[in-house]
Design an enzyme around this catalytic site. Structure first.
Site, PDB file in Angstrom:
ATOM      1  N   VAL A  43       1.026   8.670   8.548  1.00 39.01           N
ATOM      2  CA  VAL A  43       1.850   9.851   8.825  1.00 39.01           C
ATOM      3  C   VAL A  43       2.096  10.074  10.312  1.00 39.01           C
ATOM      4  O   VAL A  43       3.132  10.622  10.688  1.00 39.01           O
ATOM      5  CB  VAL A  43       1.233  11.133   8.210  1.00 39.01           C
ATOM      6  CG1 VAL A  43       1.225  11.068   6.710  1.00 39.01           C
ATOM      7  CG2 VAL A  43      -0.146  11.405   8.760  1.00 39.01           C
TER       8      VAL A  43
ATOM      9  N   THR B 166       4.483  17.031   2.397  1.00 39.93           N
ATOM     10  CA  THR B 166       4.741  17.132   0.960  1.00 39.93           C
ATOM     11  C   THR B 166       4.358  18.491   0.380  1.00 39.93           C
ATOM     12  O   THR B 166       5.087  19.061  -0.424  1.00 39.93           O
ATOM     13  CB  THR B 166       3.979  16.028   0.191  1.00 39.93           C
ATOM     14  OG1 THR B 166       2.595  16.093   0.524  1.00 39.93           O
ATOM     15  CG2 THR B 166       4.529  14.658   0.528  1.00 39.93           C
TER      16      THR B 166
ATOM     17  N   GLU C 165       1.468  10.810  -6.123  1.00 37.42           N
ATOM     18  CA  GLU C 165       0.623  11.393  -5.075  1.00 37.42           C
ATOM     19  C   GLU C 165      -0.273  12.493  -5.633  1.00 37.42           C
ATOM     20  O   GLU C 165       0.098  13.219  -6.551  1.00 37.42           O
ATOM     21  CB  GLU C 165       1.488  11.972  -3.951  1.00 37.42           C
ATOM     22  CG  GLU C 165       2.159  10.914  -3.102  1.00 37.42           C
ATOM     23  CD  GLU C 165       2.888  11.505  -1.902  1.00 37.42           C
ATOM     24  OE1 GLU C 165       2.854  10.860  -0.848  1.00 37.42           O
ATOM     25  OE2 GLU C 165       3.480  12.583  -2.028  1.00 37.42           O
TER      26      GLU C 165
ATOM     27  N   LYS D 235      -5.204  -1.586  -7.263  1.00 33.38           N
ATOM     28  CA  LYS D 235      -6.405  -1.856  -6.461  1.00 33.38           C
ATOM     29  C   LYS D 235      -7.665  -1.740  -7.327  1.00 33.38           C
ATOM     30  O   LYS D 235      -8.606  -2.526  -7.188  1.00 33.38           O
ATOM     31  CB  LYS D 235      -6.482  -0.872  -5.287  1.00 33.38           C
ATOM     32  CG  LYS D 235      -5.492  -1.147  -4.169  1.00 33.38           C
ATOM     33  CD  LYS D 235      -6.016  -2.239  -3.261  1.00 33.38           C
ATOM     34  CE  LYS D 235      -5.246  -2.308  -1.957  1.00 33.38           C
ATOM     35  NZ  LYS D 235      -5.799  -3.333  -1.056  1.00 33.38           N
TER      36      LYS D 235
ATOM     37  N   LYS E 245      -7.498   5.633  -3.096  1.00 35.94           N
ATOM     38  CA  LYS E 245      -6.518   5.892  -4.153  1.00 35.94           C
ATOM     39  C   LYS E 245      -6.826   5.110  -5.436  1.00 35.94           C
ATOM     40  O   LYS E 245      -6.188   5.328  -6.467  1.00 35.94           O
ATOM     41  CB  LYS E 245      -5.116   5.573  -3.648  1.00 35.94           C
ATOM     42  CG  LYS E 245      -4.656   6.529  -2.557  1.00 35.94           C
ATOM     43  CD  LYS E 245      -3.331   6.128  -1.951  1.00 35.94           C
ATOM     44  CE  LYS E 245      -2.864   7.161  -0.929  1.00 35.94           C
ATOM     45  NZ  LYS E 245      -3.786   7.325   0.212  1.00 35.94           N
TER      46      LYS E 245
ATOM     47  N   LYS F  20       0.793  -1.233   0.000  1.00 28.43           N
ATOM     48  CA  LYS F  20       0.000   0.000   0.000  1.00 28.43           C
ATOM     49  C   LYS F  20       0.825   1.282   0.000  1.00 28.43           C
ATOM     50  O   LYS F  20       0.263   2.363  -0.059  1.00 28.43           O
ATOM     51  CB  LYS F  20      -0.939  -0.001   1.214  1.00 28.43           C
ATOM     52  CG  LYS F  20      -0.217   0.113   2.549  1.00 28.43           C
ATOM     53  CD  LYS F  20      -1.214   0.337   3.683  1.00 28.43           C
ATOM     54  CE  LYS F  20      -0.500   0.717   4.955  1.00 28.43           C
ATOM     55  NZ  LYS F  20      -1.412   1.169   5.998  1.00 28.43           N
TER      56      LYS F  20
ATOM     57  N   ILE G 298     -10.516  -5.233   0.804  1.00 27.88           N
ATOM     58  CA  ILE G 298     -10.192  -3.899   1.305  1.00 27.88           C
ATOM     59  C   ILE G 298      -9.489  -3.128   0.194  1.00 27.88           C
ATOM     60  O   ILE G 298      -8.347  -3.420  -0.160  1.00 27.88           O
ATOM     61  CB  ILE G 298      -9.300  -3.962   2.560  1.00 27.88           C
ATOM     62  CG1 ILE G 298      -9.905  -4.876   3.626  1.00 27.88           C
ATOM     63  CG2 ILE G 298      -9.064  -2.551   3.115  1.00 27.88           C
ATOM     64  CD1 ILE G 298     -11.284  -4.498   4.096  1.00 27.88           C
TER      65      ILE G 298
ATOM     66  N   GLY H 222      -2.365   5.553  12.675  1.00 29.11           N
ATOM     67  CA  GLY H 222      -1.656   4.577  13.498  1.00 29.11           C
ATOM     68  C   GLY H 222      -1.350   3.281  12.790  1.00 29.11           C
ATOM     69  O   GLY H 222      -0.663   2.425  13.342  1.00 29.11           O
TER      70      GLY H 222
END
Length: 290
Positions: A132, A149, A220, A97, A85, A43, A81, A127
């Site tokens: 991040v 970023t 991104e 995905k 994105k 991921k 799952i 978490g």
């Protein structure tokens, strides 16, 4: 944890690679699971941009193989799952995905299939591995800088209990070939998360701990989207879950043929060629090419 809560007698941990068809076939034949929550995936977007073949191998081809076994052994429900994105993807991870979603939808229509295939999309889980928050906390402990970023980049965030609870709820809602999106609230600026964590650690942002903008990385987006072009969504009986009416996913036999060709070329095509091949299967994908 489950053993300590008294569930040891009904929990059986098995170690397997979902891409190992012989091992997975043994597990499916021996244990005949009725519900599968399929969350095995690569991921991490920047890492996958450098190695798109690994995302295709794990996120797409192994998912397709696993789903085939679920159908063969009459698993009642297979919950995949996915990711926000996967929506109009700009990353190889998101596109891998999305292609898996299309395969599950095509597999649903197989006449002899009795398995209900569902996909659930959501954003960043606070978490979780690679999120991040642990990264920012480490950077704060080391005295900074905290790296973000872009000043305007936003993301959807959920807690682990929130994500798990909604996935479990979603598993009871689908009727087959459904794609669900979870209500993740409003998108949050990542720089605001950084500032709050610095303040919660007892420091002053940009005075004690520098916030440094390093630029968007390949693949991104500035912001994540909630639906594909052409997708319509409907409410469900759960107020925080919506169901998408997705376009026709395509022909299963054709997908199987293309996946077989892809398997043969995974180790010989370079990353740009793999991304272009992926774009052929996922036309809304906008790849970053070197």
């Amino acid at each position: 944890e489950l053993r300590s809560e008294g569930f040891g007698s009904i929990v059986l941990p098995l170690l397997a690679d979902i891409g190992d068809t012989a091992r997975m076939e043994y597990i499916m034949d021996r244990y005949r699971p009725k519900i599968i929550f399929h969350s095995a995936a690569h991921k991490h977007v920047p890492m996958i941009e450098l190695q798109p073949g690994e995302a295709l191998k794990n996120n797409t081809l192994a998912t397709a193989s696993f789903a085939r076994l679920a159908s063969k052994y009459d698993c009642a429900r297979f919950i995949f799952i996915s990711s926000d994105k996967a929506i109009n993807p700009t990353s190889a991870m998101g596109a891998s995905k999305r292609l898996a979603e299309c395969y599950l939808q095509a597999l649903q229509s197989l006449p002899e299939n009795n398995t209900i295939f569902l996909a659930v999309r959501f954003g960043n889980v606070l978490g979780s591995s690679g999120s991040v928050v642990p990264i920012f906390k480490k950077q704060i402990r080391e005295g900074g800088p905290v790296t973000v970023t872009h000043p305007d980049v936003t993301r959807y965030f959920m807690s682990i209990p929130e994500a798990v609870g909604l996935v479990l709820q979603t598993s009871t809602l689908g009727e087959g070939a459904d794609i669900f999106v979870l209500d993740m609230g409003q998108p949050i600026k990542v720089v605001d998360v950084a500032r709050q964590l610095i303040e919660l650690s007892g420091f002053e942002p940009d005075l004690d701990i520098e916030i440094k903008f390093v630029g968007l990385r390949p693949g991104e987006k500035l912001f994540e989207e909630l639906k594909h072009k052409g997708e319509q969504y409907l409410p469900t009986s759960h107020p925080r879950v919506q169901r998408f009416i997705a376009p026709d996913p395509g022909n299963l036999a054709q997908l199987d043929e293309e996946f077989a060709a892809l398997r043969e070329n995974l180790e010989t095509l370079d990353r740009n060629q793999l991304k272009q091949r992926l774009q052929k299967y996922v036309p809304e994908y906008s790849p970053y090419l070197d």
